[in-house]
Design an enzyme around this catalytic site. Structure first.
Site, PDB file in Angstrom:
ATOM      1  N   LYS A  11       7.765  -4.582  -1.367  1.00 11.45           N
ATOM      2  CA  LYS A  11       6.862  -3.495  -0.968  1.00 11.45           C
ATOM      3  C   LYS A  11       7.315  -2.782   0.324  1.00 11.45           C
ATOM      4  O   LYS A  11       8.173  -3.281   1.056  1.00 11.45           O
ATOM      5  CB  LYS A  11       5.448  -4.070  -0.791  1.00 11.45           C
ATOM      6  CG  LYS A  11       4.815  -4.558  -2.097  1.00 11.45           C
ATOM      7  CD  LYS A  11       3.356  -4.986  -1.862  1.00 11.45           C
ATOM      8  CE  LYS A  11       2.697  -5.448  -3.140  1.00 11.45           C
ATOM      9  NZ  LYS A  11       1.278  -5.829  -2.918  1.00 11.45           N
ATOM     10  N   TYR A  51      -1.210   0.562 -10.621  1.00  8.17           N
ATOM     11  CA  TYR A  51      -2.342  -0.229 -10.135  1.00  8.17           C
ATOM     12  C   TYR A  51      -3.667   0.199 -10.773  1.00  8.17           C
ATOM     13  O   TYR A  51      -4.734  -0.064 -10.214  1.00  8.17           O
ATOM     14  CB  TYR A  51      -2.431  -0.148  -8.611  1.00  8.17           C
ATOM     15  CG  TYR A  51      -1.510  -1.118  -7.891  1.00  8.17           C
ATOM     16  CD1 TYR A  51      -1.625  -2.497  -8.073  1.00  8.17           C
ATOM     17  CD2 TYR A  51      -0.536  -0.670  -7.000  1.00  8.17           C
ATOM     18  CE1 TYR A  51      -0.796  -3.395  -7.411  1.00  8.17           C
ATOM     19  CE2 TYR A  51       0.300  -1.563  -6.329  1.00  8.17           C
ATOM     20  CZ  TYR A  51       0.149  -2.922  -6.541  1.00  8.17           C
ATOM     21  OH  TYR A  51       0.968  -3.815  -5.872  1.00  8.17           O
ATOM     22  N   PHE A  59     -10.375  -1.002  -2.114  1.00  3.66           N
ATOM     23  CA  PHE A  59      -9.115  -0.833  -1.395  1.00  3.66           C
ATOM     24  C   PHE A  59      -8.092   0.007  -2.164  1.00  3.66           C
ATOM     25  O   PHE A  59      -6.954   0.140  -1.738  1.00  3.66           O
ATOM     26  CB  PHE A  59      -8.513  -2.204  -1.039  1.00  3.66           C
ATOM     27  CG  PHE A  59      -8.317  -3.119  -2.228  1.00  3.66           C
ATOM     28  CD1 PHE A  59      -7.238  -2.969  -3.082  1.00  3.66           C
ATOM     29  CD2 PHE A  59      -9.224  -4.134  -2.489  1.00  3.66           C
ATOM     30  CE1 PHE A  59      -7.059  -3.803  -4.172  1.00  3.66           C
ATOM     31  CE2 PHE A  59      -9.049  -4.974  -3.590  1.00  3.66           C
ATOM     32  CZ  PHE A  59      -7.963  -4.801  -4.428  1.00  3.66           C
ATOM     33  N   ARG A  87       5.300 -16.311  -8.670  1.00  7.93           N
ATOM     34  CA  ARG A  87       4.019 -16.327  -7.946  1.00  7.93           C
ATOM     35  C   ARG A  87       4.014 -17.439  -6.887  1.00  7.93           C
ATOM     36  O   ARG A  87       3.435 -17.284  -5.812  1.00  7.93           O
ATOM     37  CB  ARG A  87       2.844 -16.540  -8.919  1.00  7.93           C
ATOM     38  CG  ARG A  87       2.599 -15.430  -9.933  1.00  7.93           C
ATOM     39  CD  ARG A  87       2.116 -14.133  -9.359  1.00  7.93           C
ATOM     40  NE  ARG A  87       0.970 -14.237  -8.499  1.00  7.93           N
ATOM     41  CZ  ARG A  87       0.191 -13.204  -8.140  1.00  7.93           C
ATOM     42  NH1 ARG A  87       0.444 -11.989  -8.603  1.00  7.93           N
ATOM     43  NH2 ARG A  87      -0.810 -13.359  -7.326  1.00  7.93           N
ATOM     44  N   THR A  93      -2.151 -14.062  -2.142  1.00  7.22           N
ATOM     45  CA  THR A  93      -2.298 -12.640  -1.815  1.00  7.22           C
ATOM     46  C   THR A  93      -2.532 -12.431  -0.320  1.00  7.22           C
ATOM     47  O   THR A  93      -1.930 -11.558   0.301  1.00  7.22           O
ATOM     48  CB  THR A  93      -3.493 -12.055  -2.610  1.00  7.22           C
ATOM     49  OG1 THR A  93      -3.313 -12.364  -3.997  1.00  7.22           O
ATOM     50  CG2 THR A  93      -3.604 -10.548  -2.419  1.00  7.22           C
ATOM     51  N   ARG A 104       5.095 -14.526   1.437  1.00 11.17           N
ATOM     52  CA  ARG A 104       3.967 -13.904   2.134  1.00 11.17           C
ATOM     53  C   ARG A 104       3.632 -14.628   3.434  1.00 11.17           C
ATOM     54  O   ARG A 104       3.247 -13.990   4.420  1.00 11.17           O
ATOM     55  CB  ARG A 104       2.774 -13.816   1.192  1.00 11.17           C
ATOM     56  CG  ARG A 104       2.956 -12.654   0.180  1.00 11.17           C
ATOM     57  CD  ARG A 104       1.976 -12.718  -0.932  1.00 11.17           C
ATOM     58  NE  ARG A 104       1.894 -11.458  -1.682  1.00 11.17           N
ATOM     59  CZ  ARG A 104       1.232 -11.317  -2.815  1.00 11.17           C
ATOM     60  NH1 ARG A 104       0.582 -12.356  -3.343  1.00 11.17           N
ATOM     61  NH2 ARG A 104       1.194 -10.163  -3.438  1.00 11.17           N
ATOM     62  N   ASN A 114       1.478  -6.955   2.037  1.00 10.11           N
ATOM     63  CA  ASN A 114       1.843  -8.347   1.782  1.00 10.11           C
ATOM     64  C   ASN A 114       3.212  -8.521   1.109  1.00 10.11           C
ATOM     65  O   ASN A 114       3.455  -9.502   0.428  1.00 10.11           O
ATOM     66  CB  ASN A 114       0.724  -9.065   1.027  1.00 10.11           C
ATOM     67  CG  ASN A 114       0.437  -8.460  -0.324  1.00 10.11           C
ATOM     68  OD1 ASN A 114       1.117  -7.525  -0.737  1.00 10.11           O
ATOM     69  ND2 ASN A 114      -0.548  -8.993  -1.029  1.00 10.11           N
ATOM     70  N   HIS A 117       5.040  -7.778  -4.783  1.00  4.43           N
ATOM     71  CA  HIS A 117       4.192  -7.822  -5.983  1.00  4.43           C
ATOM     72  C   HIS A 117       4.885  -8.716  -6.998  1.00  4.43           C
ATOM     73  O   HIS A 117       6.121  -8.712  -7.080  1.00  4.43           O
ATOM     74  CB  HIS A 117       4.023  -6.426  -6.597  1.00  4.43           C
ATOM     75  CG  HIS A 117       3.477  -6.482  -7.993  1.00  4.43           C
ATOM     76  ND1 HIS A 117       2.126  -6.544  -8.243  1.00  4.43           N
ATOM     77  CD2 HIS A 117       4.099  -6.558  -9.211  1.00  4.43           C
ATOM     78  CE1 HIS A 117       1.944  -6.645  -9.565  1.00  4.43           C
ATOM     79  NE2 HIS A 117       3.120  -6.649 -10.163  1.00  4.43           N
ATOM     80  N   GLU A 128       4.577  -4.152 -17.148  1.00  5.75           N
ATOM     81  CA  GLU A 128       5.108  -3.688 -15.861  1.00  5.75           C
ATOM     82  C   GLU A 128       6.612  -3.453 -15.929  1.00  5.75           C
ATOM     83  O   GLU A 128       7.119  -2.493 -15.348  1.00  5.75           O
ATOM     84  CB  GLU A 128       4.748  -4.698 -14.762  1.00  5.75           C
ATOM     85  CG  GLU A 128       3.250  -4.716 -14.493  1.00  5.75           C
ATOM     86  CD  GLU A 128       2.799  -5.810 -13.528  1.00  5.75           C
ATOM     87  OE1 GLU A 128       1.584  -5.866 -13.237  1.00  5.75           O
ATOM     88  OE2 GLU A 128       3.640  -6.599 -13.048  1.00  5.75           O
TER      89      GLU A 128
HETATM   90  P1  DAT Z   1      -1.634  -9.993  -6.040  1.00  2.83           P
HETATM   91  O1  DAT Z   1      -0.728  -8.909  -5.456  1.00  2.83           O
HETATM   92  O2  DAT Z   1      -1.464 -11.302  -5.314  1.00  2.83           O
HETATM   93  O3  DAT Z   1      -1.478 -10.134  -7.530  1.00  2.83           O
HETATM   94  P2  DAT Z   1      -4.146  -8.602  -6.570  1.00  2.83           P
HETATM   95  O4  DAT Z   1      -3.588  -8.291  -7.920  1.00  2.83           O
HETATM   96  O5  DAT Z   1      -5.497  -9.220  -6.494  1.00  2.83           O
HETATM   97  O6  DAT Z   1      -3.147  -9.551  -5.744  1.00  2.83           O
HETATM   98  O7  DAT Z   1      -4.203  -7.278  -5.697  1.00  2.83           O
HETATM   99  C1  DAT Z   1      -3.158  -6.324  -5.767  1.00  2.83           C
HETATM  100  C2  DAT Z   1      -2.840  -5.837  -4.372  1.00  2.83           C
HETATM  101  O8  DAT Z   1      -3.974  -5.139  -3.845  1.00  2.83           O
HETATM  102  C3  DAT Z   1      -2.567  -6.956  -3.349  1.00  2.83           C
HETATM  103  O9  DAT Z   1      -1.231  -7.428  -3.398  1.00  2.83           O
HETATM  104  C4  DAT Z   1      -2.877  -6.259  -2.061  1.00  2.83           C
HETATM  105  C5  DAT Z   1      -4.061  -5.365  -2.436  1.00  2.83           C
HETATM  106  N1  DAT Z   1      -5.331  -6.055  -2.136  1.00  2.83           N
HETATM  107  C6  DAT Z   1      -5.915  -7.048  -2.851  1.00  2.83           C
HETATM  108  N2  DAT Z   1      -7.063  -7.455  -2.293  1.00  2.83           N
HETATM  109  C7  DAT Z   1      -7.223  -6.680  -1.170  1.00  2.83           C
HETATM  110  C8  DAT Z   1      -8.200  -6.598  -0.153  1.00  2.83           C
HETATM  111  N3  DAT Z   1      -9.289  -7.397  -0.156  1.00  2.83           N
HETATM  112  N4  DAT Z   1      -8.003  -5.682   0.843  1.00  2.83           N
HETATM  113  C9  DAT Z   1      -6.929  -4.868   0.854  1.00  2.83           C
HETATM  114  N5  DAT Z   1      -5.960  -4.883  -0.085  1.00  2.83           N
HETATM  115  C10 DAT Z   1      -6.095  -5.785  -1.072  1.00  2.83           C
HETATM  116 MG    MG Z   2      -1.963  -8.863  -9.081  1.00  4.18          MG
END
Ligand code: DAT
Ligand code: MG
Length: 140
Positions: A11, A51, A59, A87, A93, A104, A114, A117, A128
Site C-alpha cells: 500500500k 473496495y 471509513f 494473512r 488489520t 503490519r 497498514n 492488502h 481480485e
Molecule cells: P484487511 O485489510 O485486514 O482484510 P478489512 O478487509 O476489514 O481488513 O478492511 C480493509 C481495509 O480497510 C483495511 O486494511 C484498512 C481499512 N480499515 C478497516 N477497518 C478500519 C477502521 N476501523 N478504520 C479505518 N480504516 C479501516
Molecule cells: Mg479484507
C-alpha cells in the site's frame, strides 16, 4: 494441500517509505513466490471498485483517498496454503493487535495505513487477481 494463489497490494504508506523490498522479503521468507508483480497508481474508480464490499463503512472515503495517494505494488503470490499463509505474514488489520514479526506489526502506521492488502478467501483471491491481471501476466 496444493499450491494456492492470492492477491497482494503493497500500500501507499509502504511504497512511500521505500519498504517494498523489505515487505517482499517477508513474503519470500514465508515460502510465498511472486507469480506476477507491477507498480501502478490506482485511479479513484479502480480503488472504489476494488473496495466496493466496504462502500457502506464509515471509513470508505478515507480508505479510497489513501489507496490513490501514492503508487502501490500489486502482486500475485503463490504457495502451499497461500491465502492463509499471506494473512499470517501480514498480521492483524490493526497493527496494535498484530503479532511480533508480522509486516503490519513492523511497518504499519495505523489501522488505515497498514502497509499491505491480502485476499481473505479463495473466491475473493480469484476475483481480485482478475481485477488487476490478465492470465498472460501470471507467470508461475
Ligand atoms: P484487511 O485489510 O485486514 O482484510 P478489512 O478487509 O476489514 O481488513 O478492511 C480493509 C481495509 O480497510 C483495511 O486494511 C484498512 C481499512 N480499515 C478497516 N477497518 C478500519 C477502521 N476501523 N478504520 C479505518 N480504516 C479501516
Ligand atoms: Mg479484507
Amino acid at each position: 494441500m496444493a499450491l494456492e494463489r492470492t492477491f497482494s497490494i503493497i500500500k501507499p504508506d509502504a511504497t512511500k517509505r521505500n519498504l517494498t523490498g523489505k515487505i517482499i522479503a517477508k513474503f519470500e521468507d514465508a515460502g510465498l513466490r511472486i507469480v506476477a508483480s507491477k507498480r501502478i497508481h490506482m485511479s479513484r474508480e479502480q480503488a472504489e471498485g476494488f473496495y466496493a464490499v466496504h462502500k457502506e463503512r464509515p471509513f470508505f472515503g478515507e480508505l479510497v483517498d489513501f489507496m490513490i495517494s501514492e503508487p502501490v505494488v500489486v502482486q500475485v503470490l503463490e504457495g502451499e496454503n497461500g491465502i492463509a499463509k499471506n494473512r499470517e505474514v501480514m498480521g492483524a488489520t490493526n497493527p496494535a493487535e498484530a503479532d511480533a514479526g508480522t509486516i503490519r506489526k513492523e511497518f504499519a502506521l495505523s489501522i488505515g495505513e497498514n502497509s499491505v492488502h491480502g485476499s481473505d478467501a479463495p473466491e475473493t483471491a480469484a476475483e481480485e487477481i482478475k481485477y488487476f491481471f490478465s492470465d498472460a501476466e501470471l507467470v508461475g
